[in-house]
Design a protein around this motif. Sequence first.
Motif, mmCIF file in Angstrom:
data_model
loop_
_atom_site.group_PDB
_atom_site.id
_atom_site.type_symbol
_atom_site.label_atom_id
_atom_site.label_comp_id
_atom_site.label_asym_id
_atom_site.label_seq_id
_atom_site.Cartn_x
_atom_site.Cartn_y
_atom_site.Cartn_z
ATOM 1 N N VAL A 33 0.125 -12.996 -41.732
ATOM 2 C CA VAL A 33 0.312 -11.557 -41.527
ATOM 3 C C VAL A 33 0.778 -10.900 -42.827
ATOM 4 N N ALA A 34 0.179 -9.761 -43.141
ATOM 5 C CA ALA A 34 0.541 -9.003 -44.344
ATOM 6 C C ALA A 34 0.937 -7.589 -43.938
ATOM 7 N N ALA A 35 1.568 -6.877 -44.853
ATOM 8 C CA ALA A 35 2.004 -5.507 -44.565
ATOM 9 C C ALA A 35 0.831 -4.634 -44.120
ATOM 10 N N ALA A 36 -0.357 -4.911 -44.653
ATOM 11 C CA ALA A 36 -1.540 -4.120 -44.307
ATOM 12 C C ALA A 36 -1.951 -4.296 -42.845
ATOM 13 N N ASP A 37 -1.426 -5.344 -42.177
ATOM 14 C CA ASP A 37 -1.763 -5.573 -40.769
ATOM 15 C C ASP A 37 -0.940 -4.696 -39.831
ATOM 16 N N GLY A 38 0.076 -4.028 -40.357
ATOM 17 C CA GLY A 38 0.887 -3.161 -39.512
ATOM 18 C C GLY A 38 0.080 -1.972 -39.006
ATOM 19 N N GLY A 39 0.539 -1.368 -37.927
ATOM 20 C CA GLY A 39 -0.127 -0.193 -37.388
ATOM 21 C C GLY A 39 -0.286 -0.281 -35.892
ATOM 22 N N GLU A 40 -1.037 0.665 -35.341
ATOM 23 C CA GLU A 40 -1.217 0.734 -33.895
ATOM 24 C C GLU A 40 -2.483 -0.013 -33.478
ATOM 25 N N TYR A 41 -2.312 -0.968 -32.591
ATOM 26 C CA TYR A 41 -3.422 -1.770 -32.075
ATOM 27 C C TYR A 41 -3.698 -1.358 -30.634
ATOM 28 N N SER A 42 -4.962 -1.351 -30.257
ATOM 29 C CA SER A 42 -5.324 -1.086 -28.868
ATOM 30 C C SER A 42 -6.452 -2.025 -28.474
ATOM 31 N N CYS A 43 -6.572 -2.271 -27.179
ATOM 32 C CA CYS A 43 -7.636 -3.134 -26.689
ATOM 33 C C CYS A 43 -8.332 -2.425 -25.538
ATOM 34 N N ARG A 44 -9.613 -2.764 -25.355
ATOM 35 C CA ARG A 44 -10.396 -2.110 -24.305
ATOM 36 C C ARG A 44 -11.473 -3.073 -23.842
ATOM 37 N N ALA A 45 -11.611 -3.197 -22.542
ATOM 38 C CA ALA A 45 -12.700 -3.999 -21.997
ATOM 39 C C ALA A 45 -14.006 -3.279 -22.295
ATOM 40 N N THR A 46 -14.978 -4.003 -22.847
ATOM 41 C CA THR A 46 -16.222 -3.357 -23.260
ATOM 42 C C THR A 46 -17.018 -2.849 -22.069
ATOM 43 N N SER A 47 -16.731 -3.393 -20.869
ATOM 44 C CA SER A 47 -17.447 -2.928 -19.681
ATOM 45 C C SER A 47 -16.769 -1.715 -19.048
ATOM 46 N N ALA A 48 -15.611 -1.327 -19.578
ATOM 47 C CA ALA A 48 -14.880 -0.191 -19.008
ATOM 48 C C ALA A 48 -15.172 1.069 -19.811
ATOM 49 N N PRO A 49 -15.603 2.125 -19.137
ATOM 50 C CA PRO A 49 -15.863 3.372 -19.856
ATOM 51 C C PRO A 49 -14.553 4.054 -20.234
ATOM 52 N N GLY A 50 -14.647 4.993 -21.167
ATOM 53 C CA GLY A 50 -13.480 5.805 -21.466
ATOM 54 C C GLY A 50 -12.754 5.395 -22.724
ATOM 55 N N ASP A 51 -11.554 5.931 -22.839
ATOM 56 C CA ASP A 51 -10.746 5.768 -24.030
ATOM 57 C C ASP A 51 -10.211 4.353 -24.139
ATOM 58 N N SER A 52 -9.536 4.078 -25.250
ATOM 59 C CA SER A 52 -8.961 2.753 -25.450
ATOM 60 C C SER A 52 -7.886 2.483 -24.413
ATOM 61 N N GLY A 53 -7.630 1.221 -24.187
ATOM 62 C CA GLY A 53 -6.666 0.811 -23.184
ATOM 63 C C GLY A 53 -5.265 0.714 -23.754
ATOM 64 N N PRO A 54 -4.515 -0.288 -23.311
ATOM 65 C CA PRO A 54 -3.122 -0.434 -23.719
ATOM 66 C C PRO A 54 -2.981 -0.521 -25.235
ATOM 67 N N ARG A 55 -1.869 0.011 -25.729
ATOM 68 C CA ARG A 55 -1.621 0.026 -27.163
ATOM 69 C C ARG A 55 -0.305 -0.666 -27.470
ATOM 70 N N VAL A 56 -0.207 -1.157 -28.699
ATOM 71 C CA VAL A 56 1.041 -1.746 -29.188
ATOM 72 C C VAL A 56 1.137 -1.433 -30.672
ATOM 73 N N ARG A 57 2.338 -1.177 -31.160
ATOM 74 C CA ARG A 57 2.530 -0.924 -32.587
ATOM 75 C C ARG A 57 3.132 -2.162 -33.232
ATOM 76 N N VAL A 58 2.526 -2.595 -34.338
ATOM 77 C CA VAL A 58 2.984 -3.777 -35.062
ATOM 78 C C VAL A 58 3.670 -3.336 -36.349
ATOM 79 N N GLN A 59 4.898 -3.832 -36.549
ATOM 80 C CA GLN A 59 5.608 -3.603 -37.810
ATOM 81 C C GLN A 59 5.779 -4.952 -38.484
ATOM 82 N N VAL A 60 5.467 -5.005 -39.782
ATOM 83 C CA VAL A 60 5.544 -6.250 -40.530
ATOM 84 C C VAL A 60 6.737 -6.173 -41.486
ATOM 85 N N HIS A 61 7.597 -7.177 -41.433
ATOM 86 C CA HIS A 61 8.762 -7.251 -42.308
ATOM 87 C C HIS A 61 8.696 -8.539 -43.102
ATOM 88 N N GLY A 62 9.253 -8.481 -44.310
ATOM 89 C CA GLY A 62 9.315 -9.717 -45.091
ATOM 90 C C GLY A 62 8.852 -9.519 -46.496
#
Length: 107
Positions: free
Chosen positions: A78-107
């Motif tokens: 993991v690098a600092a560039a990997d930080g940010g907001e991640y979301s996942c979505r089932a490709t068979s599901a229409p609409g916007d992205s699903g659940p989100r999580v924010r990743v912070q990288v320290h070190g």
Amino acid sequence: GEDSRSFHVSIQGTPPGIVSAREIPIITAVAGGQLLLECPEGAEPHPNIEWHREGSLLQENARRQLLAQGRFLQLQAVAAADGGEYSCRATSAPGDSGPRVRVQVHG
């Protein structure tokens, strides 16, 4: 057989299962370590799942792998560039992205 891995991840705040729609859980990752994110899509069997970071579709590469048809996103070295907001979505599901999580990288 079984396979086990250890990950340097600490979750701050409310667990994702009971977080409100307005709050995005934050996961803290250690630079140089591994990170495993799970998409909490409830469909069984799991459809193919897409992962996005800051709105851009993620592709697998040497450091980034999708496991269990995309239900898990594994990041290596993991690098600092990997930080940010991640979301996942089932490709068979229409609409916007699903659940989100924010990743912070320290070190």
